[in-house]
Design an enzyme around this catalytic site. Structure first.
Site, PDB file in Angstrom:
ATOM      1  CG  ASP A   1      -1.456   1.303   0.621  1.00 48.73           C
ATOM      2  OD1 ASP A   1      -2.266   1.977   0.349  1.00 48.73           O
ATOM      3  OD2 ASP A   1      -3.410   0.354   1.712  1.00 48.73           O
TER       4      ASP A   1
HETATM    5  C1  BGC Z   1      -4.756   2.952   0.036  1.00 44.73           C
HETATM    6  C2  BGC Z   1      -4.993   2.077  -0.982  1.00 44.73           C
HETATM    7  C3  BGC Z   1      -5.272   3.529  -2.405  1.00 44.73           C
HETATM    8  C4  BGC Z   1      -3.333   4.088  -1.651  1.00 44.73           C
HETATM    9  C5  BGC Z   1      -3.251   4.270  -3.399  1.00 44.73           C
HETATM   10  C6  BGC Z   1      -4.120   4.425   0.386  1.00 44.73           C
HETATM   11  O1  BGC Z   1      -3.905   5.342   0.797  1.00 44.73           O
HETATM   12  O2  BGC Z   1      -5.163   2.387   1.121  1.00 44.73           O
HETATM   13  O3  BGC Z   1      -5.605   1.368  -1.649  1.00 44.73           O
HETATM   14  O4  BGC Z   1      -4.862   2.023  -3.570  1.00 44.73           O
HETATM   15  O5  BGC Z   1      -3.682   4.574  -1.266  1.00 44.73           O
HETATM   16  O6  BGC Z   1      -3.992   5.777  -3.878  1.00 44.73           O
END
Ligand code: BGC
Length: 737
Positions: free
Chosen positions: A229
């Protein structure tokens, strides 16, 4: 997936390490013959950011893309085939926008209604979450675009999400929190999996070798890329050793250098870096070599698909005296969401829609020549006056975007008090009042259900929700949506109420596998609306339930008859239960589902295959799924509380036979026919406790059943020797093997 190290032939350690982190916020690096790829959110639309302003919180803009219903709405369709078609459309839009990996689906379990990100997840049930997630992945990847199954794992709250440890026992993890991921990995083979921010039992997901390698790859056969993530990696060398392949977003080369230094220092195996680089290279080749090269997508067709999905997502919670559907008539539409719809959630999934249906306009279109008045609802007197002079009032209630979002949790599940006051004032003067709800997380509905004769749950419906709501209100579409989450009577009833969110960096999953309806149904607690609930404008009868054992599990057949006067779709749910199970189990759990679209007066046979694993429990002793031998109850019905028919089926078990030892209890030995026979013969002639045969009544046995057999030697004061006991156990074990 091609993992061939050919793709990285000739790349030295520095290049290999560099392949394992982003070039920018959304892209990987071009190195040697390995092309860069673009990853983008996800999940219910493509959030493609092109300018210099990039972020993972949905703050900066993105190119227009279709905003399909977010997972909270999509799950209410209980329709994997429809979700797969949406996946295909998302794949097409990704291609057209130059995106190679779409960051979704999110299959985390809705453990508590306060989680701010529940709108992005499907359900409180792992089977439903897994089935819908797998359909989404199949659809997207059919277009040559990779998906990213997220957030792996046990990421069930936003509070302190980048540090807190989800402290979950193994059985609960396997049966609930990993199960939705397992289903998607095994059934649909996502090309990437995104590890979550949080720790699991103290270890960061990104650094968790058990999670990322033992379970995901060795057991489930995942052969894709594990991506972090955004910002989830605290220590890249440890993460690479655990099985992380790609850190996102870019770290400007800092963590690449750390990886090289760790290899040079001998604390990280170079083979782990090579493996990760080969996987990233394999993915890059795969997504750039497959799929179409379209540069546009069909905006109208996708909007129409979004409307079809939104229609199917709407749940008719209540409809006293068949108030709905409406005939064209004078209407009062009340509440700001009628004009400014709440249709998606805040944060990284936020999509810039290609267009937006306004519920008020769409209702006006279907009301014919009749007057449709509108009040935002800020002035209760004006709203009541409008309601009184119309034939029916439609009141839009729900949560604003500020009240729930990625990044933080709610503290309560109440609707704003002003909204309930408004509803009371309207219902006082207009008995024909329909409530339309918009929300991402579950809201308390006891007061709404008491006041309003008809309630439609729109959850979040995406950009075409306005038209879909009008279609359902006027009966152009017959609602068939079902709740994917229980609506509890009050927050205090929720299973995780006292264990949410984290405290001192730890979230204790004290309710274990009793999540959602597993909790409410096992405890026979009243709820406002049960899991799986949803009414229709027609009625369905159930008959002829038949269960057949198959090698793979159990085949369920049941006949569904449309006894009403309009065509409709029934979602048939099959719940399993094992009364008298030796391990703690919910009263019932969802083991399969299917739907049937039936004309009035007609019937259809519905077939629901139940997989053996969905009848099993996770045995921590055996380290695998175990089916207990016994008589399983399989119930079919229209919700977890609206069971229409139940039948039983006897299954052979596959429990491991463990040899008896001195630590085995008297109770365990007596529960085994061979051991019981031997033991009773021996005890009959020389009772170790000095009790006579007749004194060995059932109560005495029950009192003694937890005594480990080895202790009998001491209790018997020499009547039974250790050697005799070992001989007896050896003979019993020999007879059982
Ligand atoms: C989220 C993810 C997301 C990523 C990219 C994170 O804060 O938890 O779900 O894909 O950011 O935006």
């Amino acid at each position: 997936m091609t993992h061939s190290e050919d793709h990285i032939a000739g790349l030295d350690l520095t290049d290999q390490a560099a392949l394992g982190s982003g070039a920018s916020f959304w892209t990987t690096k071009t190195i040697g013959t390995v092309p860069a790829i673009m990853l983008t959110d996800g999940p219910h639309g493509v959030r493609h950011q092109t300018g210099s302003a990039t972020d993972h919180l949905g703050i900066s803009g993105s190119e227009p893309a279709t905003c399909f219903p977010p997972a909270v709405g999509l799950s209410q369709t209980w329709d994997p085939a429809l979700v797969e078609r949406i996946g295909q459309a998302l794949g097409d839009e990704s291609r057209a926008l130059g995106v190679q990996v779409l960051l979704g689906p999110g299959v985390n379990i809705k453990r508590d209604p306060r989680c701010g990100r529940n709108f992005e997840y499907y359900s409180e049930d792992p089977l439903l979450s897994g089935a819908l997630g797998a359909a989404w992945v199949r659809g997207v990847q059919s277009r040559g675009v990779g998906s990213s199954l997220k957030h792996f794992a046990a990421n069930n709250a936003e509070h302190d999400r980048m540090r807190a440890s989800s402290d979950v026992d193994l059985r609960t993890l396997r049966e609930i929190y990993l199960r939705s991921f397992e289903i998607v990995v095994r059934q649909a083979g996502p090309w990437t999996v995104m590890c979550s921010y949080n720790r699991i039992n103290g270890v960061y997901a990104a650094e968790n070798a058990w999670l990322l390698t033992t379970v995901l790859r060795d057991e489930w056969g995942f052969d894709g890329v594990v991506v972090s993530d955004w910002g989830a990696v605290a220590d890249r060398p440890t993460a690479v050793a655990a099985g992380l392949d790609l850190e996102m977003p870019t770290t400007g080369g800092i963590s690449d250098a750390e990886v090289v230094r760790a290899v040079d220092a001998g604390t990280l195996d170079a083979a782990a870096v090579t493996r990760a680089a080969a996987r990233v290279a394999g993915l890059a080749h795969r997504v750039t070599q497959t799929g179409t090269s379209a540069t546009s997508f069909d905006i109208d067709a996708h909007h129409e698909l979004a409307r079809e999905a939104a229609r199917r997502a709407i749940v008719l919670l209540k409809n006293d005296d068949d108030l709905l559907p409406l005939a064209p008539s004078p209407l009062a539409v009340i509440g700001g969401f009628a004009q400014e719809p709440r249709y998606q959630g805040g944060g990284s999934s936020h999509v810039n829609p290609t267009r937006l249906d306004i519920p008020l306009d769409e209702i006006g279109r279907l009301a014919g020549d009749h007057a449709v008045s509108y009040c935002p609802g800020t002035d209760t007197t004006a709203a009541a006056a409008a309601a009184e002079s119309a034939e029916t009032a439609i009141v839009f209630l729900g949560l604003t975007a500020e009240e729930e979002s990625e990044g933080y949790d709610r503290e309560h599940i109440d609707l704003p008090a002003t909204q309930l006051d408004l509803l009371r004032a309207v219902v006082d003067v207009q008995p024909r009042t329909v409530v339309v709800l918009s929300h991402g997380g579950v809201v308390r509905l006891d007061a709404v259900a008491d006041l309003a004769p008809a309630v439609l749950d729109g959850a979040l419906l995406g950009q075409a929700g306005g038209g879909a709501l009008a279609d359902v209100l006027f009966g152009i579409a017959n609602p068939s949506g079902r709740l994917a989450e229980t609506v509890p009577l009050r927050l205090q009833d929720c299973p995780a109420y006292l264990n949410f969110p984290s405290e001192s960096g730890h979230t204790v999953y004290g309710e274990r596998m009793f999540v959602g309806y597993r909790w409410y149904d096992s405890r026979e607690m009243p709820v406002t609306f049960p899991f799986g609930h949803g009414l229709s404008y027609t009625r369905f009868g159930y008959s002829d339930l038949e269960l057949t054992t198959t090698g793979a599990g159990v085949a369920v057949r049941v006949t569904v008859t449309n006894t009403g006067d309009r065509p409709g779709r029934e979602v048939v749910q099959a719940y399993a239960g094992l009364p008298g199970s030796r391990v703690g189990r919910p009263a019932r759990w969802l083991a399969g589902f299917a739907s049937a679209t039936v004309e009035p007066g007609h019937r259809q046979t519905v077939e629901i295959p139940i997989d053996r694993t969905d009848l099993a429990y996770w045995s921590t002793d055996a380290g695998r799924w175990v089916v207990e031998a016994g008589e399983y109850a399989v119930s079919v019905g229209a919700s977890s509380r609206d069971i229409r028919l139940t039948a039983t089926v006897t299954l052979d078990g596959d429990e491991p036979t463990r040899p008896f030892t001195r630590e085995s209890t008297l109770g365990e030995l007596l529960a085994d026919p061979v051991a019981a026979q031997t033991l009773l013969t021996v005890l009959g002639s020389a009772s170790p406790f000095g009790a006579t045969d007749s004194a060995l009544g059932s109560n005495l046995l029950r009192m003694l059943e937890s005594v480990p057999i080895g202790r009998v030697v001491g209790f018997s004061a020499g009547k039974v020797t250790r050697e005799q006991l070992d001989e007896l156990l050896a003979s019993v074990n020999a007879q059982r093997s």
